[in-house]
Design an enzyme around this catalytic site. Structure first.
Site, short mmCIF file in Angstrom:
data_model
loop_
_atom_site.label_atom_id
_atom_site.label_comp_id
_atom_site.label_asym_id
_atom_site.label_seq_id
_atom_site.Cartn_x
_atom_site.Cartn_y
_atom_site.Cartn_z
N LYS A 34 13.61 5.64 -17.41
CA LYS A 34 13.43 5.36 -15.53
C LYS A 34 14.86 4.40 -15.65
CE LYS A 34 11.29 2.22 -13.25
NZ LYS A 34 11.42 1.97 -12.11
N ASP A 61 14.11 6.41 -10.14
CA ASP A 61 13.08 6.02 -8.81
C ASP A 61 13.84 4.79 -7.87
OD1 ASP A 61 10.67 4.33 -7.97
OD2 ASP A 61 11.09 3.11 -9.50
N LYS A 63 12.79 5.76 -4.40
CA LYS A 63 12.57 5.12 -3.34
C LYS A 63 13.55 5.75 -2.12
CE LYS A 63 9.72 1.92 -6.09
NZ LYS A 63 10.66 0.67 -7.09
N ASP A 66 14.01 7.43 4.91
CA ASP A 66 15.28 7.31 5.57
C ASP A 66 14.74 8.71 6.76
OD1 ASP A 66 17.49 7.07 7.04
OD2 ASP A 66 18.49 7.46 5.05
N THR A 124 3.83 -3.20 -5.27
CA THR A 124 3.06 -3.48 -6.21
C THR A 124 3.04 -5.01 -5.10
OG1 THR A 124 3.95 -3.92 -8.22
CG2 THR A 124 2.30 -2.35 -8.19
N ARG A 218 9.82 -4.29 -19.99
CA ARG A 218 10.07 -5.52 -20.53
C ARG A 218 9.84 -5.74 -21.84
NH1 ARG A 218 10.34 -8.95 -15.45
NH2 ARG A 218 8.52 -6.93 -14.49
O1 C5P Z 1 7.21 -5.24 -16.31
P1 C5P Z 1 8.05 -4.28 -16.26
O2 C5P Z 1 9.66 -4.42 -16.91
O3 C5P Z 1 7.57 -3.09 -17.80
O4 C5P Z 1 8.67 -3.36 -15.50
C1 C5P Z 1 8.57 -1.48 -15.12
C2 C5P Z 1 8.79 -1.17 -13.89
O5 C5P Z 1 7.42 -1.68 -13.05
C3 C5P Z 1 10.01 -1.95 -13.16
O6 C5P Z 1 11.26 -0.97 -13.37
C4 C5P Z 1 9.00 -1.56 -11.39
O7 C5P Z 1 9.80 0.00 -10.79
C5 C5P Z 1 8.20 -1.94 -12.09
N1 C5P Z 1 7.71 -3.25 -11.53
C6 C5P Z 1 5.99 -3.12 -10.55
N2 C5P Z 1 5.70 -4.39 -9.73
C7 C5P Z 1 6.21 -5.46 -10.47
C8 C5P Z 1 7.75 -5.52 -11.29
C9 C5P Z 1 7.45 -4.38 -11.89
O8 C5P Z 1 6.08 -1.86 -9.97
N3 C5P Z 1 6.24 -6.80 -9.80
#
Ligand code: C5P
Length: 247
Positions: A34, A61, A63, A66, A124, A218
């Site tokens: 991604k 990604d 998003k 527009d 989220t 991560r």
């Molecule tokens: O937390 P992690 O590093 O696994 O996040 C992977 C992806 O999840 C991020 O690139 C982001 O698009 C999404 N994300 C999310 N909500 C969060 C943090 C990350 O949807 N609070």
């Protein structure tokens, strides 16, 4: 589809060199990578071409949100770059989503990649309080379901949704081909923090709930051994399809 092909690794890193280093290490373990706003804004579209040249797929990604004409153009550019998945905001409305879908179809008809279009419903990071601040008074789950149904009716291929939303989305949209792409994944044996993820699930639980793809950042890219971390997640996806629970 084998478990490995359902794993998307989020390359949320600052430089193209770091991103490509991760792709070279991990492309045998994961089906897709991604590219989000941070990496795309610093590295530009060349990073997408470079990842595809390493025989990997890309989820772009950005998003898009527009006026329909702009999103139609952005969608065409994404499809022409050869990305497998890209995101738009469902809250941009039906016409905006349809124009994105039409652009992708036009690129496909010319022999290009038929990218899948994913809609974002409610981020989220938004909750009832932050939604009320922008004038959305319906409960978050109701907004998610309304936007997901609108996205499907507008011809998009799927949505991005937190693990907790998967089951109600599968009920709202019974089409099994409708994609549900799920971030917020933390391995069962995760000893690190949840970072800023508020609603998380194990890989097994998300797959059991009906996710088509898992997005993991991560827990893999920040691990001392990213390859081992990715293998462990794929193993969890493979072995525990029925016994996971959403936390
Ligand atoms: O937390 P992690 O590093 O696994 O996040 C992977 C992806 O999840 C991020 O690139 C982001 O698009 C999404 N994300 C999310 N909500 C969060 C943090 C990350 O949807 N609070």
């Amino acid at each position: 589809m084998v478990a490995k092909d359902k794993l998307i690794i989020a390359l949320d890193v600052e430089t193209p060199a770091k991103a490509l280093d991760l792709v070279k290490q991990l492309h045998h373990v994961a089906g897709m990578f991604k590219v989000g706003s941070q990496l795309f804004t610093s590295a530009g579209p060349q990073i997408v071409r470079d990842i595809i040249a390493l025989d990997s797929k890309v989820f772009l990604d950005l998003k898009f949100h527009d006026i329909p004409h702009q999103v139609a153009g952005a969608a065409r550019s994404a499809a022409e770059l050869g990305v497998s998945l890209f995101t738009i905001h469902a809250s941009g409305g039906s016409e905006m989503m349809r124009r994105a879908v039409d652009s992708v179809a036009a690129v496909g008809e010319k022999g290009g990649t038929r990218s899948a279009v994913l809609a974002i419903s409610v981020l989220t990071s938004m909750d009832a309080t932050t939604l009320t601040q922008i004038g959305v008074t319906a409960p978050p789950s109701e907004s998610v379901n309304r936007l997901v149904k609108l996205a499907e009716a507008s011809g998009v291929d799927g949505v991005v949704a937190s693990p907790q939303e998967i089951e109600s989305i599968r009920q709202a949209v019974p089409n099994p081909k409708f994609l549900v792409v799920t971030p917020g994944i933390r391995p069962a044996n995760n000893e690190t923090t949840r970072e800023d993820q508020k609603r998380v699930a194990t890989p097994a639980a998300a797959i059991a709930a009906g996710a088509s793809y898992l997005v993991v950042g991560r827990p893999i890219t920040g691990a001392p051994d990213p390859v081992a971390a990715a293998h462990a997640i794929v193993a969890e996806m493979e072995t525990s399809q029925t016994n996971g629970t959403v936390q």
